[in-house]
Design a protein around this motif. Structure first.
Motif, mmCIF file in Angstrom:
data_model
loop_
_atom_site.group_PDB
_atom_site.id
_atom_site.type_symbol
_atom_site.label_atom_id
_atom_site.label_comp_id
_atom_site.label_asym_id
_atom_site.label_seq_id
_atom_site.Cartn_x
_atom_site.Cartn_y
_atom_site.Cartn_z
ATOM 1 N N THR A 41 49.952 43.969 43.893
ATOM 2 C CA THR A 41 49.340 43.250 45.023
ATOM 3 C C THR A 41 49.396 41.752 44.773
ATOM 4 O O THR A 41 49.546 41.276 43.647
ATOM 5 C CB THR A 41 47.881 43.681 45.221
ATOM 6 O OG1 THR A 41 47.099 43.212 44.108
ATOM 7 C CG2 THR A 41 47.756 45.199 45.316
ATOM 8 N N GLN A 42 49.211 40.981 45.869
ATOM 9 C CA GLN A 42 49.232 39.522 45.772
ATOM 10 C C GLN A 42 48.085 39.023 44.904
ATOM 11 O O GLN A 42 48.236 38.088 44.102
ATOM 12 C CB GLN A 42 49.135 38.914 47.182
ATOM 13 C CG GLN A 42 49.191 37.396 47.222
ATOM 14 C CD GLN A 42 50.522 36.835 46.732
ATOM 15 O OE1 GLN A 42 51.555 37.470 46.903
ATOM 16 N NE2 GLN A 42 50.497 35.652 46.124
ATOM 17 N N LEU A 43 46.920 39.673 45.032
ATOM 18 C CA LEU A 43 45.762 39.267 44.249
ATOM 19 C C LEU A 43 46.046 39.402 42.757
ATOM 20 O O LEU A 43 45.733 38.505 41.967
ATOM 21 C CB LEU A 43 44.543 40.119 44.632
ATOM 22 C CG LEU A 43 43.281 39.892 43.784
ATOM 23 C CD1 LEU A 43 42.815 38.445 43.906
ATOM 24 C CD2 LEU A 43 42.171 40.862 44.210
ATOM 25 N N MET A 44 46.647 40.516 42.368
ATOM 26 C CA MET A 44 46.948 40.728 40.952
ATOM 27 C C MET A 44 47.954 39.703 40.447
ATOM 28 O O MET A 44 47.859 39.218 39.315
ATOM 29 C CB MET A 44 47.471 42.152 40.729
ATOM 30 C CG MET A 44 46.422 43.231 40.918
ATOM 31 S SD MET A 44 47.134 44.877 40.698
ATOM 32 C CE MET A 44 45.659 45.885 40.813
ATOM 33 N N ALA A 45 48.905 39.377 41.284
ATOM 34 C CA ALA A 45 49.881 38.353 40.891
ATOM 35 C C ALA A 45 49.203 37.005 40.705
ATOM 36 O O ALA A 45 49.504 36.263 39.763
ATOM 37 C CB ALA A 45 50.977 38.257 41.950
ATOM 38 N N GLU A 46 48.249 36.688 41.603
ATOM 39 C CA GLU A 46 47.522 35.425 41.494
ATOM 40 C C GLU A 46 46.657 35.386 40.240
ATOM 41 O O GLU A 46 46.404 34.310 39.682
ATOM 42 C CB GLU A 46 46.657 35.218 42.736
ATOM 43 C CG GLU A 46 47.484 34.962 44.000
ATOM 44 C CD GLU A 46 46.618 34.918 45.259
ATOM 45 O OE1 GLU A 46 45.386 35.168 45.124
ATOM 46 O OE2 GLU A 46 47.152 34.672 46.342
ATOM 47 N N LEU A 47 46.222 36.562 39.784
ATOM 48 C CA LEU A 47 45.421 36.641 38.556
ATOM 49 C C LEU A 47 46.283 36.573 37.304
ATOM 50 O O LEU A 47 45.766 36.612 36.191
ATOM 51 C CB LEU A 47 44.600 37.933 38.548
ATOM 52 C CG LEU A 47 43.462 38.012 39.581
ATOM 53 C CD1 LEU A 47 42.834 39.397 39.580
ATOM 54 C CD2 LEU A 47 42.401 36.942 39.307
ATOM 55 N N GLY A 48 47.580 36.485 37.481
ATOM 56 C CA GLY A 48 48.487 36.321 36.346
ATOM 57 C C GLY A 48 49.027 37.605 35.767
ATOM 58 O O GLY A 48 49.682 37.569 34.714
ATOM 59 N N TYR A 49 48.808 38.730 36.439
ATOM 60 C CA TYR A 49 49.294 39.997 35.917
ATOM 61 C C TYR A 49 50.825 39.956 35.832
ATOM 62 O O TYR A 49 51.513 39.704 36.826
ATOM 63 C CB TYR A 49 48.880 41.168 36.819
ATOM 64 C CG TYR A 49 47.436 41.593 36.671
ATOM 65 C CD1 TYR A 49 46.471 40.722 36.193
ATOM 66 C CD2 TYR A 49 47.026 42.879 37.026
ATOM 67 C CE1 TYR A 49 45.145 41.114 36.070
ATOM 68 C CE2 TYR A 49 45.706 43.286 36.896
ATOM 69 C CZ TYR A 49 44.768 42.383 36.424
ATOM 70 O OH TYR A 49 43.460 42.770 36.305
ATOM 71 N N GLU A 84 41.886 46.289 26.022
ATOM 72 C CA GLU A 84 42.525 45.909 27.278
ATOM 73 C C GLU A 84 44.034 45.759 27.112
ATOM 74 O O GLU A 84 44.527 45.324 26.070
ATOM 75 C CB GLU A 84 41.936 44.588 27.780
ATOM 76 C CG GLU A 84 40.481 44.702 28.234
ATOM 77 C CD GLU A 84 40.000 43.423 28.900
ATOM 78 O OE1 GLU A 84 40.763 42.426 28.886
ATOM 79 O OE2 GLU A 84 38.889 43.431 29.447
ATOM 80 N N VAL A 85 44.752 46.106 28.188
ATOM 81 C CA VAL A 85 46.197 45.897 28.214
ATOM 82 C C VAL A 85 46.451 44.397 28.336
ATOM 83 O O VAL A 85 45.873 43.734 29.211
ATOM 84 C CB VAL A 85 46.831 46.639 29.411
ATOM 85 C CG1 VAL A 85 48.327 46.344 29.491
ATOM 86 C CG2 VAL A 85 46.576 48.141 29.315
ATOM 87 N N PRO A 86 47.267 43.819 27.469
ATOM 88 C CA PRO A 86 47.583 42.391 27.591
ATOM 89 C C PRO A 86 48.046 42.055 29.008
ATOM 90 O O PRO A 86 48.784 42.848 29.627
ATOM 91 C CB PRO A 86 48.695 42.185 26.571
ATOM 92 C CG PRO A 86 48.445 43.244 25.532
ATOM 93 C CD PRO A 86 47.928 44.425 26.294
ATOM 94 N N VAL A 87 47.631 40.910 29.502
ATOM 95 C CA VAL A 87 47.883 40.558 30.905
ATOM 96 C C VAL A 87 49.362 40.573 31.234
ATOM 97 O O VAL A 87 49.773 41.027 32.314
ATOM 98 C CB VAL A 87 47.271 39.167 31.213
ATOM 99 C CG1 VAL A 87 47.637 38.730 32.627
ATOM 100 C CG2 VAL A 87 45.758 39.207 31.062
ATOM 101 N N HIS A 88 50.189 40.091 30.313
ATOM 102 C CA HIS A 88 51.618 40.006 30.639
ATOM 103 C C HIS A 88 52.293 41.387 30.729
ATOM 104 O O HIS A 88 53.390 41.502 31.274
ATOM 105 C CB HIS A 88 52.352 39.131 29.600
ATOM 106 C CG HIS A 88 52.406 39.719 28.234
ATOM 107 N ND1 HIS A 88 51.331 39.700 27.377
ATOM 108 C CD2 HIS A 88 53.411 40.355 27.562
ATOM 109 C CE1 HIS A 88 51.664 40.291 26.232
ATOM 110 N NE2 HIS A 88 52.934 40.686 26.321
ATOM 111 N N LEU A 89 51.613 42.447 30.218
ATOM 112 C CA LEU A 89 52.165 43.798 30.316
ATOM 113 C C LEU A 89 51.662 44.553 31.538
ATOM 114 O O LEU A 89 52.127 45.656 31.815
ATOM 115 C CB LEU A 89 51.809 44.606 29.060
ATOM 116 C CG LEU A 89 52.400 44.141 27.720
ATOM 117 C CD1 LEU A 89 52.000 45.097 26.614
ATOM 118 C CD2 LEU A 89 53.924 44.025 27.803
ATOM 119 N N ARG A 90 50.737 43.954 32.270
ATOM 120 C CA ARG A 90 50.159 44.649 33.420
ATOM 121 C C ARG A 90 51.087 44.568 34.631
ATOM 122 O O ARG A 90 51.855 43.631 34.780
ATOM 123 C CB ARG A 90 48.792 44.058 33.771
ATOM 124 C CG ARG A 90 47.779 44.170 32.656
ATOM 125 C CD ARG A 90 46.428 43.645 33.087
ATOM 126 N NE ARG A 90 45.518 43.521 31.941
ATOM 127 C CZ ARG A 90 44.253 43.150 32.040
ATOM 128 N NH1 ARG A 90 43.732 42.842 33.221
ATOM 129 N NH2 ARG A 90 43.505 43.065 30.945
#
Length: 438
Positions: free
Chosen positions: A373-381, A363-369
């Motif tokens: 979208t707002q949902l992805m931002a809320e998931l910490g991407y 998996e791509v580390p979350v901080h590099l994703r």
């Protein structure tokens, strides 16, 4: 003793006998003479315009001029700029003016037109302008450098290319089956001979037919006809044959020797093998392609300029032609041989590809994703990503760029040679910053 001369015999060389009489029989140059191309339509319809045909020897420049005259029902005045001068131009213009009086068009064909100086070119310019003649010039040199701008502005330039091996083979096979003389002979051909001949002539149709005719003349008549074999090809081609083998293995041996000489930093060896390839009528661009591969595989970041020089040599060859272009490739060969060597990028890339195969689902580390979208931002991407340009030394010390499973893995190990020595020093410094950030 008495004898009779056979005045019906055709003593023209094979290349002249095989000159196409119609566009349908013209081989090659499909980039300008395919049925949907403007030049084809102009010639076929007889609606001609002045033109300059630029290309290597034996690519059909004279044939295009003769076909143009045939379809336009025009007279052809031929002048060779090698042997002719203004006197010949004036005489041709006078005949063209006479043709004009009986409503007959004239094509003024000037072969090797680049040999004419400015005043000689100016001599026929007014008659091109007023339509007395349709000018067709043939040249092996770049018209931009060799012809007057005034002439260039009144004639369209068409670039002819060296024929490929398939085209040459088609010509040779047609000559054997259709020529009035050769088709009457029983000729056996050793496997691979025609293919070797097609390679040998570097796209020159005239030379291929001349060699074929010479081989047929040299071949001895046997019980089953004449045999054309590799020994006969070597006799006909002379020095330029240079031992081309049936399967092409020797060519690749020469290319391998060139590559290994460059890798081993031997400019003398590299130049010798390059020259051997040229003497065997090998394609210089095959060496240019190999130089590009060497620039990344064997020189790499030890000298990044190597890639630029290899590309420039290739570009130079395509712009100025073989005579100067072969020298440009020689320059690249010498530069690569003398350059510092490193296969670190080559090795790193292979290792990274292997890791990608082995850990293709990491998996791509979350901080590099990305977080579009707002949902992805809320998931910490992308939340903890540090923008390197805002950090000291434009470096985010300690930030992770590999998947967890590969954390700490190193693919690229720069060598202590050339520019890579400085790259290695920088990477060591950055690694110290990473350790201090832990």
């Amino acid at each position: 003793m008495s004898f009779e001369l056979d005045f019906s015999a055709d003593f023209r060389p094979l290349a002249a006998r095989m000159r196409p009489q119609t566009l349908a029989h013209y081989v090659g140059q499909q980039h300008i003479l395919a049925e949907d191309k403007p030049l084809y339509k102009a010639v076929a319809s007889g609606q001609l315009h002045s033109m300059i045909l630029w290309g290597p020897p034996g690519t059909g420049k004279t044939t295009i001029a003769e076909l143009a005259a045939y379809y336009a029902d025009a007279e052809v005045e031929k002048i060779s700029a090698v042997t002719g001068g203004i006197k010949d131009v004036r005489a041709a213009i006078e005949r063209a003016q006479q043709n004009q009086q009986v409503n007959r068009r004239t094509i003024l064909f000037v072969d090797e037109v680049h040999r004419f100086n400015k005043s000689q070119q100016d001599a026929f310019l007014p008659y091109v302008e007023n339509g007395t003649v349709i000018f067709i010039g043939a040249t092996t040199e770049n018209p931009s450098f060799e012809l007057n701008n005034a002439l260039l502005s009144r004639a369209k330039v068409y670039v002819l290319k060296a024929l490929n091996q398939h085209d040459i083979l088609q010509l040779l096979q047609r000559a054997l089956s259709e020529d009035a003389i050769l088709s009457q002979q029983v000729i056996q051909i050793e496997a691979g001979v025609l293919e070797a001949l097609a390679k040998l002539v570097s796209g020159d149709a005239r030379r291929s037919l001349n060699l074929l005719e010479m081989m047929c003349e040299l071949a001895e008549q046997g019980p089953s006809g004449k045999l054309l074999n590799f020994d006969l090809l070597a006799q006909a081609a002379g020095e330029r044959y240079s031992h081309i083998d049936k399967g092409g293995d020797q060519f690749y041996d020469l290319l391998s020797a060139l590559h290994k000489s460059i890798r081993g930093s031997s400019p003398d060896g590299a130049l010798y093998w390059y020259s051997r390839i040229l003497e065997a009528s090998g394609d210089p661009l095959s060496v240019a392609r190999r130089c590009l591969a060497i620039a990344s595989e064997d020189v790499g970041n030890a000298d990044p300029r190597a890639m630029q020089i290899a590309v420039s040599a290739w570009d130079c060859f395509t712009r100025v032609g073989a005579a100067e272009g072969e020298r440009a490739i020689a320059q690249a060969v010498v530069y690569l041989a003398c350059a510092p060597k490193s296969n670190a990028v080559y090795s790193a890339f292979k290792a990274a590809r292997e890791a990608a195969k082995q850990y293709g689902d990491a998996e791509v580390p979350v901080h590099l994703r990305n977080a579009p979208t707002q949902l992805m931002a809320e998931l910490g991407y992308g939340a903890d990503y540090r923008y390197s340009h805002d950090e000291p030394n434009a470096y985010s010390a300690g930030q992770q760029y590999l998947p967890d499973v590969l954390q700490g893995q190193q693919f690229y190990y720069p060598h202590e040679r050339g520019l890579e020595k400085q790259i290695a020093e920088k990477l060591r410094y950055l690694k110290q910053l990473d350790q201090q950030a832990k």
